[in-house]
Scaffold this motif. Structure first.
Motif, short mmCIF file in Angstrom:
data_model
loop_
_atom_site.label_atom_id
_atom_site.label_comp_id
_atom_site.label_asym_id
_atom_site.label_seq_id
_atom_site.Cartn_x
_atom_site.Cartn_y
_atom_site.Cartn_z
N GLY A 92 1.00 -1.39 0.17
CA GLY A 92 -0.03 0.09 0.08
C GLY A 92 1.15 1.32 0.26
N ARG A 93 1.59 1.39 0.65
CA ARG A 93 2.50 2.75 0.42
C ARG A 93 3.51 2.93 -0.28
NH1 ARG A 93 0.20 6.10 2.57
NH2 ARG A 93 1.92 7.29 1.97
N ILE A 94 4.47 1.48 -1.21
CA ILE A 94 5.26 1.61 -2.45
C ILE A 94 4.71 1.19 -3.55
CG2 ILE A 94 6.89 1.85 -0.43
CD1 ILE A 94 7.64 -1.64 -1.15
N GLY A 95 3.76 0.56 -3.34
CA GLY A 95 2.81 0.59 -4.67
C GLY A 95 1.35 0.91 -5.00
N LEU A 96 0.74 0.35 -5.09
CA LEU A 96 -0.76 0.18 -5.21
C LEU A 96 -1.20 0.82 -3.77
CD1 LEU A 96 -2.22 -3.15 -5.97
CD2 LEU A 96 -1.75 -1.39 -7.51
N MET A 97 -2.27 2.25 -3.83
CA MET A 97 -3.20 2.40 -3.07
C MET A 97 -3.65 1.30 -1.99
SD MET A 97 -3.72 6.00 -5.16
CE MET A 97 -4.16 6.93 -3.71
N GLY A 98 -4.15 2.03 -0.72
CA GLY A 98 -5.51 0.81 -0.61
C GLY A 98 -6.85 2.00 -0.73
N ILE A 99 -7.79 1.00 -1.45
CA ILE A 99 -9.13 2.20 -1.73
C ILE A 99 -10.14 3.26 -1.30
CG2 ILE A 99 -11.41 1.37 -1.78
CD1 ILE A 99 -10.66 -0.77 -3.41
N ALA A 100 -9.32 2.83 0.00
CA ALA A 100 -10.03 4.22 0.70
C ALA A 100 -9.15 5.04 0.77
CB ALA A 100 -9.58 4.09 2.32
N GLU A 101 -7.67 4.86 0.33
CA GLU A 101 -6.63 6.39 -0.24
C GLU A 101 -7.28 6.69 -0.87
OE1 GLU A 101 -1.50 6.95 0.56
OE2 GLU A 101 -3.12 4.78 0.22
N ARG A 244 0.20 28.88 -13.80
CA ARG A 244 -0.45 29.39 -12.28
C ARG A 244 0.11 27.54 -11.82
NH1 ARG A 244 -3.42 33.13 -11.77
NH2 ARG A 244 -4.84 31.51 -9.87
N LEU A 245 0.17 27.91 -10.61
CA LEU A 245 0.83 26.90 -9.46
C LEU A 245 -0.68 25.77 -9.51
CD1 LEU A 245 3.24 28.39 -7.32
CD2 LEU A 245 3.53 26.26 -8.71
N SER A 246 -0.98 24.75 -9.54
CA SER A 246 -1.44 23.16 -8.94
C SER A 246 -1.47 22.56 -7.28
CB SER A 246 -1.85 22.46 -9.73
OG SER A 246 -2.76 23.19 -11.17
N ALA A 247 -2.24 22.40 -7.39
CA ALA A 247 -2.24 21.47 -5.34
C ALA A 247 -2.46 20.31 -5.72
CB ALA A 247 -2.57 21.86 -4.08
N VAL A 248 -1.48 19.10 -5.85
CA VAL A 248 -1.12 18.02 -6.40
C VAL A 248 -1.48 17.27 -5.15
CG1 VAL A 248 -0.43 18.53 -8.64
CG2 VAL A 248 0.98 17.35 -7.42
N ASP A 249 -0.98 15.79 -5.36
CA ASP A 249 -1.49 14.64 -3.89
C ASP A 249 -1.46 15.07 -3.03
OD1 ASP A 249 0.18 13.32 -5.67
OD2 ASP A 249 2.63 14.20 -4.94
N ALA A 250 -3.12 14.82 -2.81
CA ALA A 250 -4.36 14.67 -2.00
C ALA A 250 -4.42 13.89 -0.86
CB ALA A 250 -5.42 15.13 -2.46
N ASP A 251 -3.06 13.05 -0.92
CA ASP A 251 -3.47 11.56 -0.38
C ASP A 251 -2.48 11.81 0.46
OD1 ASP A 251 -0.61 11.82 -1.37
OD2 ASP A 251 -0.54 9.60 -1.55
N GLY A 252 -1.96 13.29 1.51
CA GLY A 252 -0.90 13.52 2.60
C GLY A 252 -2.14 13.84 3.54
#
Length: 313
Positions: A92-101, A244-252
Motif C-alpha cells: 500500500g505504501r510503495i506500490g498500489l493504494m488502498g481503496i480508501a486512500e 499557474r500553480l496547482s496543488a496535487v497529491d491529496a493523499d497526505g
C-alpha cells in the motif's frame, strides 16, 4: 512544457500485470459503479520492447501519453526496479493504494479543482484490483488512481531549472544537479565548489516562485481546506502551462474543514512547508544555494500573508 533535464525522471515500461475493474469518477471525485469495465493494471518496470512507455512521476507513479494525446498520471504503480512491493513488503505504501486512500485522493483533488486550486490535474478513474491470483489480493483492497494532467513539472524541478539556467549563463554548463534520494539537491564536485554570485534576475525569479507557493497555500486555507501534513512541501505543487500553480497529491491528509477554527493546523502547515526549503536546499549546501533558499522562505511567507496570486511569472 518539457521536463527540465535536472529532474530525476526516468523512462519506464508499463507492464499489464494485474486484472482490475475501472470505475470512472464524476466531477466531484465520486466513483460511478455503473459501467465498470475490466482492465489490465500496469506495473512500472524497466523499459522493454513491446511495452507501453511512460515517464516516472515521483517514486511510485508514472505518466502515460494516451492515444488521443492526453497525459494521464497513474498513481501508484510501483518502482521501475522493483515493481510492486519491495524489501519492506508493504504494497500500500510503495506500490498500489488502498481503496480508501484512492477514494480520498479523488474526492479531495476534485474539491481542490472546484476551488480553482488544481487546474493542472483532474481525477478520471479508479482501477480496483480484482485478481485473486495475486498473493496479496486477500490482505487488503488495492487500487490505482488515474489523473488527467496538463503538467507534472513540480515546483522543486522549476527551482532547479531556474538555477541551471543561471549556471549555464555564467559559463558553468558542466555542473550537474539532481534530486537526491532524500529529496535534497545533489550537486557534483563542481557545483559544490562554485562561489556563484546570485544575480538579481535569479533572486527575482525565485522570489516569484516562493510568493506564488505562499499564495497557493493561503488560497487553500481560505477555501476551508487543509493540504495535509504529508503533502506540505514544494514537490507537491506543479507549474502549469500558464505558469499557474496547482496543488496535487491529496493523499497526505488533505481534508475539508469548512468554517472550523483549526487555526493551529493552518499554522503548522505553513511552518512545515517553509521549513522544507531549508531541509532540501540549504543545510549542507553552498552559501549561494542557501541564499536562494532564504529568498524562497521569505517570499513564501510574504505570499501567504498577502494572499498573493499563485503564479510563478
Amino acid at each position: 512544457m518539457q521536463h527540465p533535464p535536472v529532474a530525476a525522471r526516468r523512462d519506464v515500461g508499463l507492464a499489464p500485470r494485474f486484472k482490475g475493474l475501472r470505475l470512472l469518477v464524476d466531477d466531484g471525485g465520486a466513483p460511478q459503479p455503473d459501467g465498470a469495465v475490466a482492465v489490465a493494471m500496469p506495473v512500472k518496470v524497466t523499459p522493454q520492447p513491446g511495452l507501453p512507455k511512460g515517464l516516472s512521476s515521483g517514486a511510485s507513479s508514472a505518466l502515460l501519453r494516451e492515444a488521443d494525446g492526453r497525459t494521464v498520471r497513474i498513481k501508484r504503480c510501483g518502482f521501475a526496479t522493483r515493481g510492486i512491493g519491495g524489501p519492506v513488503g508493504h504494497v500500500g505504501r510503495i506500490g498500489l493504494m488502498g481503496i480508501a486512500e484512492a477514494l480520498q485522493e479523488c474526492r479531495m483533488l476534485a474539491m481542490f479543482r472546484a476551488q480553482g486550486l488544481a487546474a493542472a490535474c483532474k481525477p478520471e478513474a479508479i482501477d480496483i484490483l480484482a485478481d485473486p491470483s495475486v498473493p496479496f489480493f486477500e490482505e487488503n483492497a488495492y487500487a490505482m488512481v488515474r489523473i488527467g494532467v496538463t503538467s507534472d513539472v513540480r515546483a522543486d524541478e522549476w527551482l532547479l531549472r531556474l538555477v541551471t539556467e543561471e549556471l549555464d549563463a555564467g559559463g558553468h554548463e558542466d555542473v550537474r544537479m539532481s534530486v537526491a534520494g532524500n529529496e535534497r539537491i545533489g550537486l557534483d564536485a563542481g557545483g559544490k565548489a562554485i562561489g556563484l554570485e546570485v544575480t538579481g534576475r535569479l533572486l527575482e525569479r525565485a522570489g516569484a516562485l516562493g510568493k506564488g507557493l505562499g499564495g497557493l497555500m493561503r488560497a487553500t486555507h481560505d477555501a476551508g481546506l487543509l493540504r495535509g501534513r504529508g503533502s506540505v512541501w514544494m514537490g507537491n505543487d506543479v507549474v502549469g502551462p500558464d505558469l499557474r500553480l496547482s496543488a496535487v497529491d491529496a493523499d497526505g491528509g488533505a481534508r475539508w474543514i469548512g468554517e472550523g477554527s483549526l487555526a493551529a493546523m493552518r499554522r503548522i502547515e505553513v511552518a512545515e512547508y517553509a521549513a522544507g526549503f531549508a531541509d532540501c536546499y540549504s543545510w549542507g549546501q553552498p552559501d549561494w544555494l542557501a541564499e536562494l533558499t532564504t529568498v524562497l522562505f521569505e517570499t513564501f511567507l510574504d505570499g501567504y500573508r498577502a494572499a498573493a496570486d499563485f503564479k510563478v511569472g
